[in-house]
Design a protein around this motif. Structure first.
Motif, PDB file in Angstrom:
ATOM      1  N   HIS A 235      46.848 -95.816 -93.304  1.00 15.31           N
ATOM      2  CA  HIS A 235      46.292 -96.066 -91.965  1.00 15.31           C
ATOM      3  C   HIS A 235      47.249 -95.761 -90.800  1.00 15.31           C
ATOM      4  O   HIS A 235      47.666 -96.648 -90.055  1.00 15.31           O
ATOM      5  N   CYS A 261      42.409 -93.731 -91.072  1.00 13.01           N
ATOM      6  CA  CYS A 261      41.201 -94.512 -91.340  1.00 13.01           C
ATOM      7  C   CYS A 261      40.128 -94.224 -90.294  1.00 13.01           C
ATOM      8  O   CYS A 261      40.434 -93.865 -89.153  1.00 13.01           O
ATOM      9  N   ASP A 309      40.137 -98.656 -95.252  1.00  8.69           N
ATOM     10  CA  ASP A 309      40.788 -99.973 -95.130  1.00  8.69           C
ATOM     11  C   ASP A 309      39.734-101.061 -94.946  1.00  8.69           C
ATOM     12  O   ASP A 309      39.907-101.999 -94.165  1.00  8.69           O
TER      13      ASP A 309
END
Length: 444
Positions: A235, A261, A309
């Motif tokens: 991320h 992400c 995520d």
């Protein structure tokens, strides 16, 4: 023998779009050809539809065991399948934290009984479990997860000697959450001194700052270069971090890779005014310049993978004041839809979506016979109608937590069919739960 014939699909695969038929037999892609006339148990007319390799999500938090009031492997894998995600890799910050081989195997056992999608689980690292970490089998576990920033329980690895040892001795891919804890704590102290308990969500990206991210990510890259570690940084949330990575080709030769992400590609800090805690994530959603810098990194090969995520919390938890509200949100049901919307906005091509959500994940993690639409590979496939709008509402959200940061958003594309290891698991709102997903295997 179980056979499915997909007819006249626009196949999005390996940099091109070709109209062809696909024959699935006993879980695998048996044949791809312009026309296939062989008999099959089931035939699907895919004329006008696009066929993608199923999305492989390399970062989810499905909350089981220990936090199943938020989510569980069955509910979230079902939402993932409806969203075109055919395989997931789940993180170790459950309760208890996945810090022993026994606890890791417990999660695999649960998934083998209830997961509708294919699955793998990360082994967690802490300041004091290196011996357990080194027992992890590279052939059937996706990787080792290191939180270089705060997390649940005993999972913050802030002992420099331990970090060095993990990077030096890890027998497989090491995935890191990179935020510098000291920087974050110092920022929080400053904001508490100024605002007390009245800190608001718009301050989140200033507390969990771009500097905290870059400091930690650059440290991870430095360690990986020192020890030739196979490092994967999760991320990426700042444009500056993108500069830490190379766009080496072929991808299989890269030792240091990165992930972006969906939420960092979709939202920016102006959205806090309307979305509030619903878009409170760690690392934080930051500026519009960061968002565009991350997308540029995705498109030019500095960032290799797009994931979610996915990290659900209950509505009640998220409705608390900023300091009490947990970070994270559910995304697996709408990640591919959001990326397809970005395609409609001319921000990314269909071929690039397939590359970043399937091909590159399979390559980065050395996944056996998945991630591509190829003869002899597992049939993990998704059919999409690019011109059938659907609005996200509380009524059609499948997450156990019952909400989505995309609520109210109309997506122009609909995911119509999802095939998991050759099984038609989802079709136009209906699930076939007679088959369970399979454990991912790795060519290491």
């Amino acid at each position: 023998m179980n056979t499915i014939l997909i007819k006249a699909a626009s196949i999005v695969n390996e940099g091109q779009i070709v109209i062809a038929d696909v024959l699935i037999k006993d879980g695998f892609i048996e044949k791809i050809a312009p026309v296939i006339n062989e008999p099959a148990d089931q035939e699907i007319n895919a004329e006008g539809l696009h066929l993608f390799p199923g999305m492989i999500d390399d970062q989810v938090h499905f909350r089981e065991p220990g936090l199943t009031h938020k989510a569980d492997i069955f509910s979230e894998s079902m939402a993932a399948v409806a969203g075109g995600i055919t395989s997931f890799m789940e993180m170790p910050n459950t309760v208890p934290n996945t810090l022993t081989q026994e606890l890791l195997n417990d999660k695999y056992k649960i998934a083998s009984e209830v997961s509708l999608a294919n699955y793998s689980f990360f082994m967690g690292a802490s300041n004091d479990n290196l011996e357990e970490v080194l027992k992890t089998d590279p052939a059937n576990v996706c990787g080792i997860k290191v939180f270089m920033g705060s997390s649940t329980g005993n999972m913050l690895v802030d002992n420099e000697k331990v970090l060095e040892n993990i990077f030096k001795e890890a027998p497989m891919l090491v995935a890191t959450h990179c935020e510098d804890e000291q920087t974050i704590r110092a920022n929080m102290a400053l904001y508490k001194e100024k605002y007390g308990e009245n800190i608001t969500i718009d301050m989140h990206p200033l507390i969990r700052s771009a500097e905290a991210c870059y400091k930690s990510s650059s440290m991870a890259v430095e360690l990986a270069k020192k020890y030739n570690t196979r490092l994967h940084i999760l991320h990426i949330s700042t444009a500056r971090e993108v500069t830490l990575f190379d766009n080496i080709t072929p991808l299989k030769d890269k030792r240091i890779t990165a992930e972006a992400c969906v939420h960092h590609l979709w939202f920016d800090d102006k959205d806090y005014a309307t979305k509030g805690n619903w878009i409170k994530w760690n690392p934080a959603v930051k500026s519009a310049d960061d968002r565009s810098g991350i997308l540029k990194g995705v498109l030019d090969g500095h960032i290799d993978i797009i994931a979610t995520d996915h990290a659900p919390h209950t509505i009640e938890e998220k409705e608390q004041p900023y300091l009490q509200a947990p970070s994270g949100g559910p995304l697996v049901q709408h990640a591919l839809s959001a990326l397809l919307e970005m395609y409609h906005q001319n921000k990314i091509s269909l071929e690039q979506i397939a590359e970043k959500t399937a091909h590159n994940v399979a390559t980065c993690f050395n996944i056996n016979k998945r991630g591509f639409i190829r003869e002899g590979y597992w049939a993990d496939l998704v059919l999409v109608n690019l011109n059938d709008p659907i609005k996200v509402t509380r009524a059609n959200i499948l997450y156990k937590c019952g909400w989505s940061p995309f609520e109210g958003q109309t997506f122009q594309s609909e995911i119509t069919h999802t095939f998991i290891s050759g099984n038609l698991a989802y079709q136009k709102g209906k699930f076939m739960t007679n088959e369970i997903g399979k454990r991912l295997a790795f060519n290491r």
